[in-house]
Design an enzyme around this catalytic site. Structure first.
Site, PDB file in Angstrom:
ATOM      1  N   CYS A   1       0.836  -1.208   0.000  1.00  9.77           N
ATOM      2  CA  CYS A   1       0.000   0.000   0.000  1.00  9.77           C
ATOM      3  C   CYS A   1       0.869   1.256   0.000  1.00  9.77           C
ATOM      4  O   CYS A   1       0.548   2.246  -0.654  1.00  9.77           O
ATOM      5  CB  CYS A   1      -0.925   0.018   1.214  1.00  9.77           C
TER       6      CYS A   1
HETATM    7  C1  BEZ Z   1       0.594  -4.614   1.834  1.00 10.72           C
HETATM    8  O1  BEZ Z   1       0.153  -3.515   1.519  1.00 10.72           O
HETATM    9  O2  BEZ Z   1       1.785  -4.859   1.783  1.00 10.72           O
HETATM   10  C2  BEZ Z   1      -0.336  -5.689   2.249  1.00 10.72           C
HETATM   11  C3  BEZ Z   1      -1.500  -5.386   2.942  1.00 10.72           C
HETATM   12  C4  BEZ Z   1      -2.345  -6.420   3.332  1.00 10.72           C
HETATM   13  C5  BEZ Z   1      -2.021  -7.724   3.021  1.00 10.72           C
HETATM   14  C6  BEZ Z   1      -0.864  -8.020   2.280  1.00 10.72           C
HETATM   15  C7  BEZ Z   1      -0.015  -7.003   1.899  1.00 10.72           C
END
Ligand code: BEZ
Length: 210
Positions: A45
């Site tokens: 994210c």
């Molecule tokens: C991420 O943004 O890295 C992420 C968020 C939730 C689950 C897996 C990855």
């Protein structure tokens, strides 16, 4: 979620990192990209939100407003913005909706319970100035999106909203387009007096209309 492409995007009022908004009023006469992501302080994210900040100028040129959404608390979202700027080199220059009670996420089908019943997956909605849904996408949490593709779709949508053409596979701005099937040859000749390339009668290729 019961709405589909062509339906009105549900309106809502929500707190964002840049203040309270009424979604339809915020869109105004522009286009909009609404995208959800799972959670603040997560790595994928962080890269996505930073990249979108870098693309904002391109969206602005196309009269497209961009807005993110997660079910985080507003203070977490605000604190996280510093990390995005520091690690991605772009300050987030668009609002993030704080949908803590998951009302919007549920309304827009952003929670896929068999993936996670608490966090939003990575959805994208492109909404037109008429407030209608033009595109809907859902990606799993583990896959960061290609936001250049969203810009490419915006170019196609804005072109095809003006001209009776569609855009072929992997089309990019400036490349040849296709006359839509509902336009018959007699009608097409009025717009394209020089004709078109036609490897089959139902494939009518023309330069991108201006
Ligand atoms: C991420 O943004 O890295 C992420 C968020 C939730 C689950 C897996 C990855």
């Amino acid at each position: 979620m019961s709405f589909k492409i062509g339906d009105e995007a549900p309106n809502f009022k929500a707190p964002t990192t840049l203040g309270e908004i009424d979604f339809h009023e915020w869109i105004g006469d522009n286009w909009a990209v609404l995208f959800s992501h799972p959670k603040a302080f997560t790595p994928v994210c962080t890269t996505e939100l930073g990249y979108m900040a870098g693309l904002k100028n391109e969206f602005d040129k196309r009269n497209v407003k961009i807005i993110g959404l997660s079910v985080d608390e507003i203070n977490d979202q605000k604190k996280w913005l510093n990390d995005i700027k520091e690690t991605q080199g772009n300050a987030v220059n668009y609002p993030l909706i704080c949908d803590t009670n998951k009302e919007i996420a549920n309304q827009y089908g952003m929670i896929h319970p068999n993936a996670s019943d608490t966090l939003t997956v990575r959805t994208v909605f492109i909404i037109g100035p008429d407030k209608k849904i033009k595109l809907m996408l859902s990606y799993p949490a583990s896959t960061g999106r290609n936001f250049d593709e969203i810009l490419r779709v915006v170019d196609s949508l804005q072109l095809t909203a003006k001209h009776k053409v569609a855009t072929p596979v992997n089309w990019k701005q400036g490349e040849d387009c296709i006359i839509i099937p509902s336009v018959n040859d007699d009608e097409a000749k009025k717009s394209y007096p020089n004709g078109w390339k036609s490897p089959k009668p139902y494939i009518r290729i023309v330069p991108q209309p201006k």
